[in-house]
Design a protein around this motif. Sequence first.
Motif, short mmCIF file in Angstrom:
data_model
loop_
_atom_site.label_atom_id
_atom_site.label_comp_id
_atom_site.label_asym_id
_atom_site.label_seq_id
_atom_site.Cartn_x
_atom_site.Cartn_y
_atom_site.Cartn_z
N UNK A 193 -45.23 -22.47 20.34
CA UNK A 193 -46.00 -21.65 19.60
C UNK A 193 -45.46 -21.45 17.98
N UNK A 194 -44.26 -21.46 17.97
CA UNK A 194 -43.54 -21.41 16.62
C UNK A 194 -43.90 -22.57 15.81
N UNK A 195 -43.53 -23.80 16.46
CA UNK A 195 -43.90 -24.96 15.92
C UNK A 195 -45.21 -25.19 15.56
N UNK A 196 -46.52 -24.83 16.29
CA UNK A 196 -47.68 -24.90 15.95
C UNK A 196 -48.08 -24.16 14.87
N UNK A 197 -47.37 -22.73 14.74
CA UNK A 197 -47.78 -21.86 13.57
C UNK A 197 -47.06 -22.50 12.14
N UNK A 198 -45.84 -23.10 12.48
CA UNK A 198 -45.42 -23.86 11.15
C UNK A 198 -46.08 -24.83 10.59
N UNK A 199 -46.47 -25.69 11.53
CA UNK A 199 -47.46 -26.86 11.15
C UNK A 199 -48.60 -26.40 10.58
N UNK A 200 -49.44 -25.43 11.12
CA UNK A 200 -50.86 -25.19 10.46
C UNK A 200 -50.34 -24.29 9.26
N UNK A 201 -49.23 -23.49 9.11
CA UNK A 201 -49.06 -23.10 7.56
C UNK A 201 -48.79 -23.90 6.81
N UNK A 202 -48.18 -25.01 7.03
CA UNK A 202 -47.64 -26.03 6.06
C UNK A 202 -48.92 -26.85 5.72
N UNK A 203 -49.70 -27.53 6.80
CA UNK A 203 -50.63 -28.42 6.51
C UNK A 203 -51.85 -27.78 6.38
N UNK A 204 -52.33 -26.85 7.07
CA UNK A 204 -53.88 -26.26 7.14
C UNK A 204 -54.02 -24.77 7.25
N UNK A 205 -53.29 -24.05 6.12
CA UNK A 205 -53.17 -22.51 6.23
C UNK A 205 -54.55 -21.99 6.43
N UNK A 206 -55.56 -22.40 6.11
CA UNK A 206 -56.88 -21.82 6.29
C UNK A 206 -57.57 -22.01 7.47
N UNK A 207 -56.93 -22.75 8.42
CA UNK A 207 -57.57 -23.07 9.70
C UNK A 207 -57.73 -21.59 10.37
N UNK A 208 -58.91 -21.42 10.93
CA UNK A 208 -59.40 -20.39 11.63
C UNK A 208 -58.50 -19.74 12.74
N UNK A 209 -57.61 -20.86 13.40
CA UNK A 209 -56.81 -20.52 14.52
C UNK A 209 -55.56 -20.03 14.03
N UNK A 210 -55.13 -20.09 12.71
CA UNK A 210 -53.76 -19.80 12.48
C UNK A 210 -53.53 -18.06 12.54
N UNK A 211 -54.10 -17.21 12.37
CA UNK A 211 -53.84 -16.02 12.66
C UNK A 211 -53.63 -15.83 14.18
N UNK A 212 -54.45 -16.27 15.02
CA UNK A 212 -54.27 -16.12 16.54
C UNK A 212 -53.02 -16.77 16.95
#
Length: 329
Positions: A193-212
Amino acid sequence: MRNPHLAWGTPRQGVLDAPFLELEAGQAPGVFNEAVATLAGKPSEAQVIQAAGDIAAACDADYEKACQFLKEQTLLPERIEGTLTHPQGASVVSSRSEYALVVLQCRIDTDDRVRDCQVIEDGSGRPSQRLIAQLSESRYRPWTLAGHAVATPYTFMINLRRGGSRGDDLLLEQRLGWARLRVAHFPQSSSAWVNLAMQLAVHTPEDPDYPKVLAQAHALAPSQKWIAAEMAWLRIQAGQHTAALMVLRPVIRRSSMGEHPNPYVLETAAAAHFGLNQCTEALAEQQRAVDLMPKEWLAPEQERFQRKLQDYQSACATPKAVSAVTGPR
């Protein structure tokens, strides 16, 4: 085919889950001296852990002698003897690219042996079982303070690669896809989960799944500094300043092997205090963030931290301190 790459594992919490202690600056020298005196004798493991927690608390209270002691007297876990080889053997040739991450939560005992490994993430064919067998035949030094070893909970992250290019050469879509696959297959893995959060934060921070995703990562790894800071920052943007400080509490006053607090954590704490009209605390935290900025940081980032401090100083000099000063980072 490449050999497995063993990522640096870490104890699961701060200084070996030492009891949490907060000290005022005036208390730190006495607590530190008492802990050092304990370590100079023949302490039990429990006493070593308690002493480690006390010295970390003194470091948290800005007693530099305690921080220096931890830096100089701490030995992190390290492999002493044995190697890890690919579970399928060097003679096996793969016709396709294959990526697998094995995550094991184990214990390194004071006799340098790895025991009680629990599988958190595994690959196809369960390579974890063969890797656990290899670890059990190896020797690893446990976490040690001032010459005293302590049985250490330890997370091994073993990256198995076979065929194709390196894992870090994957296309963005592949990296994100693999990150999502990890959490789908291993929903209780904090690493996934930490890896996925970091990947989204770096590459697609506007992804609607990011906060969850971030919320789930924080639920599983509340002491992970980056996750805590990001979670707190989202709370700040939502006007939840008290909640943001609660998120930061486990990491804001917890030294890790003598390291000072992370400047980004302090910056976030300053923003939360400012949002609560707590100017004294906000200025103190932002000043510490500025003082602890690494010299190698790029000039624009250093200037941003300095500018934020100036913004707080200006706003706090007026009767109405709260404004839009805590805008985007």
